[in-house]
Design an enzyme around this catalytic site. Structure first.
Site, PDB file in Angstrom:
ATOM      1  CG  ASP A   8     -14.044   5.472  17.837  1.00 41.61           C
ATOM      2  OD1 ASP A   8     -14.991   5.084  17.151  1.00 41.61           O
ATOM      3  OD2 ASP A   8     -12.877   5.074  17.667  1.00 41.61           O
ATOM      4  CG  ASP A  50     -11.504   1.646  18.977  1.00 45.38           C
ATOM      5  OD1 ASP A  50     -11.342   1.483  17.752  1.00 45.38           O
ATOM      6  OD2 ASP A  50     -10.556   1.721  19.782  1.00 45.38           O
ATOM      7  CG  HIS A  52      -9.990  -2.854  20.051  1.00 45.24           C
ATOM      8  ND1 HIS A  52      -9.758  -2.858  18.695  1.00 45.24           N
ATOM      9  CD2 HIS A  52      -9.801  -1.569  20.461  1.00 45.24           C
ATOM     10  CE1 HIS A  52      -9.428  -1.629  18.308  1.00 45.24           C
ATOM     11  NE2 HIS A  52      -9.456  -0.821  19.357  1.00 45.24           N
ATOM     12  CG  HIS A  69      -8.415   1.126  23.759  1.00 44.90           C
ATOM     13  ND1 HIS A  69      -7.115   0.855  23.412  1.00 44.90           N
ATOM     14  CD2 HIS A  69      -9.081   1.314  22.600  1.00 44.90           C
ATOM     15  CE1 HIS A  69      -6.994   0.885  22.096  1.00 44.90           C
ATOM     16  NE2 HIS A  69      -8.181   1.155  21.561  1.00 44.90           N
ATOM     17  CE  LYS A  94     -13.681   3.387  14.807  1.00 44.04           C
ATOM     18  NZ  LYS A  94     -12.531   3.175  15.707  1.00 44.04           N
ATOM     19  CB  CYS A 138     -10.849   6.985  15.427  1.00 46.83           C
ATOM     20  SG  CYS A 138     -10.041   5.424  15.911  1.00 46.83           S
TER      21      CYS A 138
HETATM   22  C1  VGL Z   1      -8.490   5.465  18.882  1.00 47.09           C
HETATM   23  C2  VGL Z   1      -6.377   4.984  19.627  1.00 47.09           C
HETATM   24  C3  VGL Z   1      -6.677   3.647  19.641  1.00 47.09           C
HETATM   25  C4  VGL Z   1      -9.490   6.510  18.487  1.00 47.09           C
HETATM   26  C5  VGL Z   1      -8.798   4.125  18.885  1.00 47.09           C
HETATM   27  O1  VGL Z   1     -10.710   6.253  18.617  1.00 47.09           O
HETATM   28  O2  VGL Z   1      -9.078   7.599  18.050  1.00 47.09           O
HETATM   29  N1  VGL Z   1      -7.270   5.882  19.238  1.00 47.09           N
HETATM   30  N2  VGL Z   1      -7.886   3.230  19.264  1.00 47.09           N
HETATM   31 ZN    ZN Z   2      -8.593   1.179  19.513  1.00 46.67          ZN
END
Ligand code: VGL
Ligand code: ZN
Length: 201
Positions: A8, A50, A52, A69, A94, A138
């Site tokens: 990420d 990430d 979404h 995000h 993901k 993550c």
């Molecule tokens: C993450 C918070 C929400 C991460 C992803 O990549 O660590 N943290 N979504």
């Molecule tokens: Zn996230």
């Protein structure tokens, strides 16, 4: 076979993004060096994103805990621009469904629909090195997922940073990873192997 998993490293998790990890961009040159060494050894490189939908139970507006995000196809979801991913990097996305957090790269899929564990199995990967953002979400869950998948797991201590919603979350994550049987390493000890003789041979 070893593999490197970069978790990420996306605009939204870097300064200027929607959910920035403090100094998140500072690990990028270190990750670039890890990738250069992995590429030199012919080690597969996996990068997770990430990814979404507009509405997901992961976001505060829909009952979750995070500001919006890494919306699919947005600037915030793109890899941080200075991250030098090789063209051969395997991209895993993901958190797509709207019903899960998708913290672990092992919950993600490649464009062809295969999940990460199957891809690693097909490549004969038995050890993974994991770094990126954020250590306390993550990265932590990807390390725990790797352990559950039976992989030898090495956390890249100098190439991960925590978001630390609560002070101390980063240190707690570190304890949790080590308790799960992961090992920590830094760049000067990074020695990825394409072929390894398994113990007992
Ligand atoms: C993450 C918070 C929400 C991460 C992803 O990549 O660590 N943290 N979504
Ligand atoms: Zn996230």
């Amino acid at each position: 076979m070893d593999a490197l998993i970069i978790v990420d490293v996306q605009n939204d998790f870097c300064p200027g993004g929607a959910l920035p990890v403090p100094s998140g961009d500072q690990i990028v040159p270190v990750l670039n060096e890890y990738m250069a060494r992995a590429a030199q050894e012919g080690i597969p490189i996996v990068a997770s994103q990430d990814w979404h939908p507009m509405h997901t139970e992961h976001f505060a507006q829909d009952g979750g805990r995070w500001p919006g995000h890494c919306l699919q196809d947005s600037w915030g979801a793109a890899f941080y621009e200075n991250l030098r991913l090789p063209p051969s990097a395997l991209i895993v996305r993901k958190g797509l469904s709207g019903h899960d957090d998708g913290y672990s790269a092992f919950e993600g899929t490649l464009a062809d629909g295969r999940d990460l564990k199957h891809v690693l199995d097909d490549l004969g990967v038995t050890r993974v090195y994991v770094g990126g953002l954020a250590t306390d979400y993550c990265v932590l869950q990807t390390v725990l997922g790797a352990r559950r998948a039976g992989l030898e797991t090495v956390w890249l201590r100098d190439a991960s940073l925590p978001v630390e919603v609560n002070a101390g979350d980063g240190e707690q994550a570190e304890r949790d990873m080590l308790a799960a049987g992961a090992r920590a390493c830094t760049l000067e000890r990074f020695n990825p192997q394409r072929h390894r003789v398994s113990s007992g041979q």
